[in-house]
Design a protein around this motif. Structure first.
Motif, PDB file in Angstrom:
ATOM      1  N   UNK A 171      48.655 -54.455  47.628  1.00  0.00           N
ATOM      2  CA  UNK A 171      48.826 -53.115  48.196  1.00  0.00           C
ATOM      3  C   UNK A 171      47.924 -52.108  47.498  1.00  0.00           C
ATOM      4  N   UNK A 172      47.936 -52.099  46.186  1.00  0.00           N
ATOM      5  CA  UNK A 172      47.148 -51.113  45.443  1.00  0.00           C
ATOM      6  C   UNK A 172      45.658 -51.289  45.685  1.00  0.00           C
ATOM      7  N   UNK A 173      45.209 -52.532  45.786  1.00  0.00           N
ATOM      8  CA  UNK A 173      43.785 -52.770  46.029  1.00  0.00           C
ATOM      9  C   UNK A 173      43.384 -52.340  47.436  1.00  0.00           C
ATOM     10  N   UNK A 205      40.786 -49.304  48.375  1.00  0.00           N
ATOM     11  CA  UNK A 205      39.662 -49.573  49.271  1.00  0.00           C
ATOM     12  C   UNK A 205      39.633 -48.584  50.432  1.00  0.00           C
ATOM     13  N   UNK A 206      40.812 -48.273  51.008  1.00  0.00           N
ATOM     14  CA  UNK A 206      40.877 -47.309  52.105  1.00  0.00           C
ATOM     15  C   UNK A 206      40.410 -45.933  51.647  1.00  0.00           C
ATOM     16  N   UNK A 233      42.592 -67.492  49.646  1.00  0.00           N
ATOM     17  CA  UNK A 233      43.128 -66.219  50.124  1.00  0.00           C
ATOM     18  C   UNK A 233      42.528 -65.042  49.356  1.00  0.00           C
ATOM     19  N   UNK A 234      42.397 -65.192  48.047  1.00  0.00           N
ATOM     20  CA  UNK A 234      41.823 -64.120  47.227  1.00  0.00           C
ATOM     21  C   UNK A 234      40.350 -63.902  47.563  1.00  0.00           C
ATOM     22  N   UNK A 235      39.636 -64.961  47.804  1.00  0.00           N
ATOM     23  CA  UNK A 235      38.218 -64.820  48.159  1.00  0.00           C
ATOM     24  C   UNK A 235      38.066 -64.085  49.491  1.00  0.00           C
ATOM     25  N   UNK A 276      35.910 -59.995  52.395  1.00  0.00           N
ATOM     26  CA  UNK A 276      36.016 -59.531  53.780  1.00  0.00           C
ATOM     27  C   UNK A 276      36.891 -58.278  53.896  1.00  0.00           C
ATOM     28  N   UNK A 277      38.109 -58.377  53.476  1.00  0.00           N
ATOM     29  CA  UNK A 277      39.091 -57.327  53.760  1.00  0.00           C
ATOM     30  C   UNK A 277      38.758 -56.024  53.041  1.00  0.00           C
ATOM     31  N   UNK A 278      38.522 -56.072  51.751  1.00  0.00           N
ATOM     32  CA  UNK A 278      38.329 -54.845  50.973  1.00  0.00           C
ATOM     33  C   UNK A 278      37.048 -54.100  51.319  1.00  0.00           C
ATOM     34  N   UNK A 279      36.206 -54.691  52.127  1.00  0.00           N
ATOM     35  CA  UNK A 279      34.982 -54.022  52.563  1.00  0.00           C
ATOM     36  C   UNK A 279      35.113 -53.407  53.952  1.00  0.00           C
ATOM     37  N   UNK A 280      36.284 -53.551  54.548  1.00  0.00           N
ATOM     38  CA  UNK A 280      36.504 -53.045  55.896  1.00  0.00           C
ATOM     39  C   UNK A 280      37.796 -52.232  55.921  1.00  0.00           C
ATOM     40  N   UNK A 281      37.683 -50.964  56.305  1.00  0.00           N
ATOM     41  CA  UNK A 281      38.847 -50.074  56.272  1.00  0.00           C
ATOM     42  C   UNK A 281      39.918 -50.507  57.266  1.00  0.00           C
ATOM     43  N   UNK A 282      39.519 -50.903  58.457  1.00  0.00           N
ATOM     44  CA  UNK A 282      40.499 -51.310  59.472  1.00  0.00           C
ATOM     45  C   UNK A 282      41.277 -52.539  59.031  1.00  0.00           C
ATOM     46  N   UNK A 283      40.589 -53.490  58.416  1.00  0.00           N
ATOM     47  CA  UNK A 283      41.267 -54.691  57.935  1.00  0.00           C
ATOM     48  C   UNK A 283      42.239 -54.365  56.803  1.00  0.00           C
TER      49      UNK A 283
END
Length: 599
Positions: A159-161, A165-166, A124-126, A131-138
């Motif tokens: 939440x903070x991460x 990222x956003x 989940x962390x990977x 993936x997630x932190x590199x995409x604003x919509x995600x």
């Protein structure tokens, strides 16, 4: 009831899906209960991956535990089912819609590398990092999922991460857009092409779906990252419109109040970062929802700083307070006008500087004063129709602007006339007090003619109008017989108390206007000379009757005819190019004696 049905259907579906993937040929030796849902599973796959379940089984080894209840599991039975599938080695897809649940449930069940390598928490962390932190919509989708996973999502810094990222992505996109709009001019200098408002801020719509507390944290992070104030303002406007236009009930009223107070606290300090119409809409909602006084006063200060671009519809704020007799909230408008009058001059020249930190109040620019004075006069004319409006509140708003703000008093005279017409029972003393607000020297020719015949005005005010109209005619006549290098003998009727021209006109425009009036006067003079003898006879008769009657109608008629008689007697004298000082003193004394006899 609907919520219970949804929970029952979820439990039922969990049982059905569980029966599909567990080992059917091996009887279950442990039953897991999660939020009302039950899972008939096997100890070995669970204890090999979950440290928490391993500890529970070890604690009850002697009693051969067969039933375990997991309390306060993040994500409920849905997230546990995914964790159980992972324990059984069944593949499933990790997405932005379930990764937050997997992080929280794996942490709660201790499915970490300490108990088993390549465990669920690591996967989940990977996914979050790669993936997630590199995409604003995600990131926004994960934030939505975190709304039901608090405080676990906060403890794991999900939440903070996502918020960081956003904010970073939004700022980076604006910087990239700015660089893409750079080009060299013909002179070889680098300059920026003017960009459309909020161009590239596609994330504004995405942020409108997250909860207000998380939205507040996102906007705060964006401010720290340096996102443009205009983009912040556009996002606030969009979010408020989405929430405040929904149907209001007892539950949503409290939520809307929280939204309004939060948005007020997030407003950029830069002037014009949000439309003034939006500030007024926020203020209306703040008054209606009874938001904090500090928030309402902050809105009033912001509105006051740019009142010169407001409209009459903006100022017409309905009165929402119970027991309030007036139709409009005049107290709020009064404070807004006072804030405008006390702001700093420099605010109009510094768009990117905070406008709420000045300690020394000064008058705003003259152009802004002219716009606001007209706006306030129009507002006074609207609220004057309210029969419940007290005189003190009407006068307070009229006097809130500096004396030099109105170069023409036609609008103020119109508003006062409407108030007198609506409030017919007003005392004579209050009429006099109200009419003292008008500088009759600053009335236009049309307004002066109307005031001279206005029976609603006190007699002293009518006499003042006649007196200043006579001076105006004298100046016009005198100007027409003098060279352009000489000033009129009596020019004070065209001046304000501060020494400037009564209208915002250049001397050349004033001279042209006087010449036009002079041509009209000459035509009128030829017609009125024929009536001069009759007017003199009427003068003698009126002087006899003056001692017998002091009525308002008689004095008005007397004053008008005296003005015509004296003026045209001197202007028709042969060999005279301008009225003499002696005739001017005589007319002034007549008016002064008339005023004294009235008082």
């Amino acid at each position: 009831m609907d919520k219970q049905q949804q929970q029952l259907s979820l439990v039922k579906s969990s049982r059905q899906s569980c029966n599909e993937w567990i080992f059917r040929d091996v009887p279950s030796d442990i039953t897991i209960e999660v939020n009302g849902g039950t899972f008939a599973l096997h100890k070995f796959p669970l204890v090999s991956r979950s440290g928490r379940i391993r500890k529970l089984v070890a604690e009850h080894r002697d009693s051969d535990i067969s039933r375990v209840e997991l309390m306060n599991l993040p994500g409920g039975s849905e997230s546990f089912e995914l964790a159980a599938k992972f324990c059984y080695g069944i593949n499933f897809e990790i997405t932005s819609l379930n990764v937050a649940q997997l992080c929280c449930v794996s942490d709660n069940l201790e499915m970490t590398e300490e108990f088993s390598k390549d465990n669920l928490h690591l996967h989940a962390e990977q996914y979050l990092e790669s993936i997630v932190y590199k995409n604003l919509e995600m990131c926004v989708e994960v934030l939505q999922q975190c709304e039901n996973l608090l405080p676990h999502a906060n403890e794991l810094n999900i939440v903070s991460r996502c918020i960081d990222a956003v904010a970073s992505k939004a700022c980076a996109e604006q910087i990239a857009l700015s660089f893409s709009r750079l080009e060299y001019s013909s002179s070889g200098r680098l300059h920026t092409i003017r960009q459309a408002k909020c161009e590239g801020d596609w994330w504004i719509e995405d942020l409108s779906v997250i909860r207000i507390d998380l939205y507040q944290r996102v906007i705060t992070a964006m401010k720290c990252r340096g996102v443009r104030p205009e983009s912040i303002g556009a996002s606030l406007v969009n979010y408020a419109q989405k929430v405040l236009t929904k149907k209001v009930d007892l539950v949503s009223t409290g939520h809307q109040k929280l939204v309004v107070e939060t948005i007020i606290s997030l407003l950029p300090v830069e002037r014009l970062a949000v439309p003034i119409s939006f500030l007024f809409e926020l203020l209306r909602n703040a008054v209606m929802l009874d938001c904090t006084i500090a928030g309402r006063l902050d809105l009033e200060r912001r509105i006051g700083s740019q009142l010169d671009i407001a409209t009459l519809d903006d100022l017409l704020i309905p009165s929402f307070r119970h027991g309030c007799e007036t139709l409009f909230d005049v107290d709020t408008v009064y404070r807004i006008v006072v804030n405008f009058s006390q702001q700093d001059d420099g605010e109009y020249d510094m768009d990117d500087v905070s406008i709420f930190e000045s300690d020394s109040p000064h008058s705003p620019s003259q152009s802004a004063l002219l716009k606001v004075s007209k706006l306030v006069d129009d507002y006074l004319a609207e609220i004057a129709l309210d029969v419940n409006l007290k005189l003190s509140k009407f006068m307070a708003i009229a006097e809130a602007l500096p004396a030099h703000s109105r170069t023409i008093h036609d609008g103020l005279y119109r508003a006062i006339d409407i108030y007198l017409k609506t409030h017919k029972g007003i005392l004579d003393a209050d009429k006099k007090k109200l009419c003292k607000l008008i500088d009759f020297q600053k009335l236009s020719q049309e307004a002066g003619a109307h005031a001279a015949l206005n029976e609603r005005l006190p007699l002293q005010s009518v006499v003042q109008v006649l007196y200043f109209e006579q001076l105006r005619l004298r100046n016009a006549f005198c100007c027409s017989h003098t060279d352009g290098n000489h000033k009129p003998v009596h020019h004070q009727s065209w001046q304000t108390s501060s020494g400037g021209l009564s209208a915002a006109m250049s001397p050349r425009d004033n001279y042209a206007s006087l010449r036009r009036e002079n041509r009209e006067l000459k035509l009128e003079l030829a017609r009125l000379r024929m009536r001069l003898n009759d007017l003199e006879k009427e003068h003698v008769c009126m002087k006899r009757d003056m001692a017998k009657s002091h009525s308002h109608k008689f004095m008005s008629s007397f004053s008008k005819k005296i003005a015509k008689l004296r003026f045209f007697r001197h202007s028709s004298s042969r060999g005279s190019s301008s009225p003499s000082r002696q005739s001017y003193r005589a007319d002034s004394k007549v008016i002064e004696r008339t005023c004294a006899s009235i008082e």
